[in-house]
Design an enzyme around this catalytic site. Structure first.
Site, PDB file in Angstrom:
ATOM      1  N   HIS A 192      -8.727 -12.683  -7.952  1.00  0.00           N
ATOM      2  CA  HIS A 192      -8.030 -13.959  -8.133  1.00  0.00           C
ATOM      3  C   HIS A 192      -8.740 -15.081  -7.379  1.00  0.00           C
ATOM      4  O   HIS A 192      -9.301 -14.854  -6.316  1.00  0.00           O
ATOM      5  CB  HIS A 192      -6.596 -13.866  -7.612  1.00  0.00           C
ATOM      6  CG  HIS A 192      -5.771 -12.820  -8.302  1.00  0.00           C
ATOM      7  ND1 HIS A 192      -4.419 -12.732  -8.151  1.00  0.00           N
ATOM      8  CD2 HIS A 192      -6.098 -11.830  -9.164  1.00  0.00           C
ATOM      9  CE1 HIS A 192      -3.950 -11.726  -8.879  1.00  0.00           C
ATOM     10  NE2 HIS A 192      -4.966 -11.150  -9.495  1.00  0.00           N
ATOM     11  N   TYR A 231       1.237  -1.389  -4.996  1.00  0.00           N
ATOM     12  CA  TYR A 231       0.018  -1.108  -5.778  1.00  0.00           C
ATOM     13  C   TYR A 231      -0.236   0.391  -5.915  1.00  0.00           C
ATOM     14  O   TYR A 231      -0.875   0.839  -6.854  1.00  0.00           O
ATOM     15  CB  TYR A 231      -1.209  -1.732  -5.108  1.00  0.00           C
ATOM     16  CG  TYR A 231      -1.235  -3.227  -5.135  1.00  0.00           C
ATOM     17  CD1 TYR A 231      -0.907  -3.940  -6.295  1.00  0.00           C
ATOM     18  CD2 TYR A 231      -1.613  -3.959  -4.009  1.00  0.00           C
ATOM     19  CE1 TYR A 231      -0.947  -5.321  -6.313  1.00  0.00           C
ATOM     20  CE2 TYR A 231      -1.655  -5.345  -4.027  1.00  0.00           C
ATOM     21  CZ  TYR A 231      -1.316  -6.016  -5.179  1.00  0.00           C
ATOM     22  OH  TYR A 231      -1.359  -7.378  -5.198  1.00  0.00           O
ATOM     23  N   GLU A 241       3.150  -5.501 -16.241  1.00  0.00           N
ATOM     24  CA  GLU A 241       2.181  -6.578 -16.032  1.00  0.00           C
ATOM     25  C   GLU A 241       0.946  -6.342 -16.900  1.00  0.00           C
ATOM     26  O   GLU A 241       0.439  -5.219 -16.980  1.00  0.00           O
ATOM     27  CB  GLU A 241       1.802  -6.658 -14.547  1.00  0.00           C
ATOM     28  CG  GLU A 241       0.815  -7.785 -14.256  1.00  0.00           C
ATOM     29  CD  GLU A 241       0.658  -8.087 -12.773  1.00  0.00           C
ATOM     30  OE1 GLU A 241       1.440  -7.568 -11.948  1.00  0.00           O
ATOM     31  OE2 GLU A 241      -0.270  -8.854 -12.457  1.00  0.00           O
ATOM     32  N   HIS A 264       7.740  -7.162  -6.835  1.00  0.00           N
ATOM     33  CA  HIS A 264       6.512  -6.471  -7.246  1.00  0.00           C
ATOM     34  C   HIS A 264       6.511  -5.063  -6.653  1.00  0.00           C
ATOM     35  O   HIS A 264       6.707  -4.889  -5.457  1.00  0.00           O
ATOM     36  CB  HIS A 264       5.284  -7.259  -6.769  1.00  0.00           C
ATOM     37  CG  HIS A 264       4.018  -6.926  -7.505  1.00  0.00           C
ATOM     38  ND1 HIS A 264       3.513  -5.646  -7.560  1.00  0.00           N
ATOM     39  CD2 HIS A 264       3.166  -7.701  -8.220  1.00  0.00           C
ATOM     40  CE1 HIS A 264       2.393  -5.654  -8.276  1.00  0.00           C
ATOM     41  NE2 HIS A 264       2.159  -6.893  -8.701  1.00  0.00           N
ATOM     42  N   ASP A 322      -0.229 -12.145 -16.607  1.00  0.00           N
ATOM     43  CA  ASP A 322      -1.051 -12.609 -15.486  1.00  0.00           C
ATOM     44  C   ASP A 322      -2.285 -13.304 -16.065  1.00  0.00           C
ATOM     45  O   ASP A 322      -3.082 -12.681 -16.782  1.00  0.00           O
ATOM     46  CB  ASP A 322      -1.446 -11.402 -14.609  1.00  0.00           C
ATOM     47  CG  ASP A 322      -2.179 -11.810 -13.345  1.00  0.00           C
ATOM     48  OD1 ASP A 322      -3.160 -12.580 -13.447  1.00  0.00           O
ATOM     49  OD2 ASP A 322      -1.796 -11.357 -12.256  1.00  0.00           O
ATOM     50  N   ARG A 343       0.831  -1.220   0.000  1.00  0.00           N
ATOM     51  CA  ARG A 343       0.000   0.000   0.000  1.00  0.00           C
ATOM     52  C   ARG A 343       0.861   1.264   0.000  1.00  0.00           C
ATOM     53  O   ARG A 343       0.342   2.370   0.144  1.00  0.00           O
ATOM     54  CB  ARG A 343      -0.941   0.012   1.199  1.00  0.00           C
ATOM     55  CG  ARG A 343      -1.824  -1.205   1.293  1.00  0.00           C
ATOM     56  CD  ARG A 343      -3.156  -1.040   0.566  1.00  0.00           C
ATOM     57  NE  ARG A 343      -3.689  -2.340   0.192  1.00  0.00           N
ATOM     58  CZ  ARG A 343      -4.063  -2.689  -1.034  1.00  0.00           C
ATOM     59  NH1 ARG A 343      -3.982  -1.842  -2.028  1.00  0.00           N
ATOM     60  NH2 ARG A 343      -4.520  -3.893  -1.288  1.00  0.00           N
ATOM     61  N   HIS A 366      -5.632 -11.813 -15.133  1.00  0.00           N
ATOM     62  CA  HIS A 366      -5.842 -10.507 -15.765  1.00  0.00           C
ATOM     63  C   HIS A 366      -6.173 -10.626 -17.257  1.00  0.00           C
ATOM     64  O   HIS A 366      -7.086  -9.947 -17.736  1.00  0.00           O
ATOM     65  CB  HIS A 366      -4.600  -9.628 -15.593  1.00  0.00           C
ATOM     66  CG  HIS A 366      -4.301  -9.282 -14.171  1.00  0.00           C
ATOM     67  ND1 HIS A 366      -3.195  -8.557 -13.798  1.00  0.00           N
ATOM     68  CD2 HIS A 366      -4.972  -9.569 -13.021  1.00  0.00           C
ATOM     69  CE1 HIS A 366      -3.190  -8.418 -12.474  1.00  0.00           C
ATOM     70  NE2 HIS A 366      -4.251  -9.019 -11.983  1.00  0.00           N
ATOM     71  N   HIS A 413       2.514  -2.619 -12.136  1.00  0.00           N
ATOM     72  CA  HIS A 413       1.265  -2.371 -12.854  1.00  0.00           C
ATOM     73  C   HIS A 413       1.466  -1.060 -13.613  1.00  0.00           C
ATOM     74  O   HIS A 413       1.796  -0.049 -12.973  1.00  0.00           O
ATOM     75  CB  HIS A 413       0.099  -2.230 -11.881  1.00  0.00           C
ATOM     76  CG  HIS A 413      -0.208  -3.494 -11.140  1.00  0.00           C
ATOM     77  ND1 HIS A 413      -1.213  -3.590 -10.216  1.00  0.00           N
ATOM     78  CD2 HIS A 413       0.358  -4.732 -11.200  1.00  0.00           C
ATOM     79  CE1 HIS A 413      -1.265  -4.822  -9.736  1.00  0.00           C
ATOM     80  NE2 HIS A 413      -0.307  -5.535 -10.307  1.00  0.00           N
ATOM     81  N   GLU A 464      -0.491 -16.013  -7.196  1.00  0.00           N
ATOM     82  CA  GLU A 464      -1.052 -14.910  -6.397  1.00  0.00           C
ATOM     83  C   GLU A 464      -2.468 -15.290  -6.008  1.00  0.00           C
ATOM     84  O   GLU A 464      -3.410 -14.520  -6.166  1.00  0.00           O
ATOM     85  CB  GLU A 464      -1.058 -13.623  -7.226  1.00  0.00           C
ATOM     86  CG  GLU A 464       0.313 -13.191  -7.698  1.00  0.00           C
ATOM     87  CD  GLU A 464       0.248 -11.999  -8.639  1.00  0.00           C
ATOM     88  OE1 GLU A 464      -0.511 -12.053  -9.629  1.00  0.00           O
ATOM     89  OE2 GLU A 464       0.939 -11.018  -8.368  1.00  0.00           O
ATOM     90  N   ASP A 493     -10.643  -8.515 -12.072  1.00  0.00           N
ATOM     91  CA  ASP A 493      -9.409  -8.732 -11.306  1.00  0.00           C
ATOM     92  C   ASP A 493      -9.659  -9.220  -9.890  1.00  0.00           C
ATOM     93  O   ASP A 493      -9.276  -8.574  -8.917  1.00  0.00           O
ATOM     94  CB  ASP A 493      -8.538  -7.459 -11.304  1.00  0.00           C
ATOM     95  CG  ASP A 493      -7.145  -7.735 -10.738  1.00  0.00           C
ATOM     96  OD1 ASP A 493      -6.832  -8.916 -10.469  1.00  0.00           O
ATOM     97  OD2 ASP A 493      -6.387  -6.766 -10.565  1.00  0.00           O
ATOM     98  N   HIS A 536       2.243 -14.729 -13.979  1.00  0.00           N
ATOM     99  CA  HIS A 536       1.465 -14.798 -12.739  1.00  0.00           C
ATOM    100  C   HIS A 536       0.359 -15.797 -13.006  1.00  0.00           C
ATOM    101  O   HIS A 536      -0.496 -15.551 -13.857  1.00  0.00           O
ATOM    102  CB  HIS A 536       0.862 -13.436 -12.383  1.00  0.00           C
ATOM    103  CG  HIS A 536       1.843 -12.470 -11.803  1.00  0.00           C
ATOM    104  ND1 HIS A 536       1.529 -11.149 -11.558  1.00  0.00           N
ATOM    105  CD2 HIS A 536       3.128 -12.642 -11.387  1.00  0.00           C
ATOM    106  CE1 HIS A 536       2.584 -10.548 -11.011  1.00  0.00           C
ATOM    107  NE2 HIS A 536       3.566 -11.424 -10.919  1.00  0.00           N
TER     108      HIS A 536
HETATM  109 ZN    ZN Z   1      -4.629  -9.144 -10.068  1.00  0.00          ZN
HETATM  110 FE    FE Z   2      -0.497 -10.360 -11.062  1.00  0.00          FE
HETATM  111 FE    FE Z   3       0.390  -7.504  -9.951  1.00  0.00          FE
END
Ligand code: ZN
Ligand code: FE
Ligand code: FE
Length: 281
Positions: free
Chosen positions: A226, A70, A142, A67, A176, A37, A179, A107, A256, A224, A211
């Site tokens: 998962h 976000y 991604e 990664h 991914d 975050r 995604h 991302h 993930e 999105d 992913h």
């Molecule tokens: Zn995702």
């Molecule tokens: Fe991903």
């Molecule tokens: Fe991601």
């Protein structure tokens, strides 16, 4: 063969991540370079990193896939959002050089109403500012589900970003499965065609990591969310087919999925087994 692992908490440092990966039967993993975050990253402990590098070599780990947080949005509209993106990106790339030659996945961003063309321009601007000739890290874009104003919702948008990056050899793509399925690519009914299209639009030589996730929602849903392997709309057989696809052999695969350690260990064994039957290296 594929390398496979899950996301692992970076809270206890690099060696602890390596050991946790081994516990799960993994030979790669993903981790957040800082709190997902946002916020600041912990200082690097060089002794810890060295122990990890030794462990990774001993156990023949594949590339690890860091990664970005976000909250890193390269194409936000507010100056403070873009400032954080520039700062976090630069700091993270500097940290990545302690573990040379690995991957930093992010991302691409959300254009928040500025339009995807402007989003693509801003993302490329961040990359052109941040990438350095001397870095050994490859930065991965991604593929996104196309939720809200996400950029990277299809292969064309990923290609458009890549086309604008000067140090192109420092760039790759992370595919991914949740995604792209949510984005409308039918990996259940026509996996070969999707991979063929990736090759035509982006180039398979750009594909550096996968992913591997099931999706709670249907094809083209742009949601999105998962799901565990085999418990979503993509399903077990289709995800096994991804793991043994000849074009994807040798890549690091990262789970993930919403799981605990036992669940990840099970999925790692399952997908490793599926890929081992492929006969490809
Ligand atoms: Zn995702
Ligand atoms: Fe991903
Ligand atoms: Fe991601």
């Amino acid at each position: 063969m594929i390398y496979i692992g899950s996301h692992i908490s970076s809270a206890k440092g690099y060696e602890a991540m390596g050991k946790q990966a081994l516990k799960l039967g993994a030979d790669t993993f993903a981790f957040f370079t800082r709190n997902p975050r946002g916020g600041n990253a912990k200082p690097i402990d060089e002794t810890d990193v060295k122990k990890f590098l030794k462990l990774a070599e001993e156990h023949k780990f594949g590339k690890i896939v860091a990664h970005a947080p976000y909250t890193l949005n390269a194409c936000g509209a507010k100056p403070e959002v873009r400032d954080f993106a520039f700062r976090a990106f630069a700091e993270d790339l500097a940290r990545m050089e302690y573990t040379p030659g690995n991957y930093y996945n992010f991302h691409p961003g959300s254009h928040v109403g500025q339009g995807s063309e402007e989003g693509i321009r801003l993302i490329a601007e961040l990359l052109n500012h941040s990438l350095k000739q001397e870095q050994t890290t490859i930065v991965l874009l991604e593929t996104m589900a196309g939720k809200g104003s996400e950029v990277g919702r299809n292969f064309e948008e990923i290609r458009a970003i890549l086309d604008r990056v000067e140090l192109s050899e420092k760039m790759g793509v992370c595919l991914d499965t949740c995604h792209i399925w949510d984005g409308g690519y039918d990996i259940v009914g026509s996996l070969d065609q999707v991979i063929e299209e990736f090759d035509q639009k982006i180039g398979l030589e750009r594909l550096k990591a996968v992913h591997i996730n099931d999706s709670m929602n249907g094809l083209g849903s742009h949601k999105d969310r998962h799901a565990k392997i085999g418990e979503g709309c993509i399903g077990l057989e289709a995800l096994k087919a991804v793991a043994r696809h000849p074009a994807l052999q040798g890549l690091p695969f990262v789970l993930e999925t919403p799981n605990d350690d036992a669940g990840w260990a099970e999925e790692i064994a399952l997908l490793r087994d599926a890929a081992s039957g492929s006969g490809e290296k």
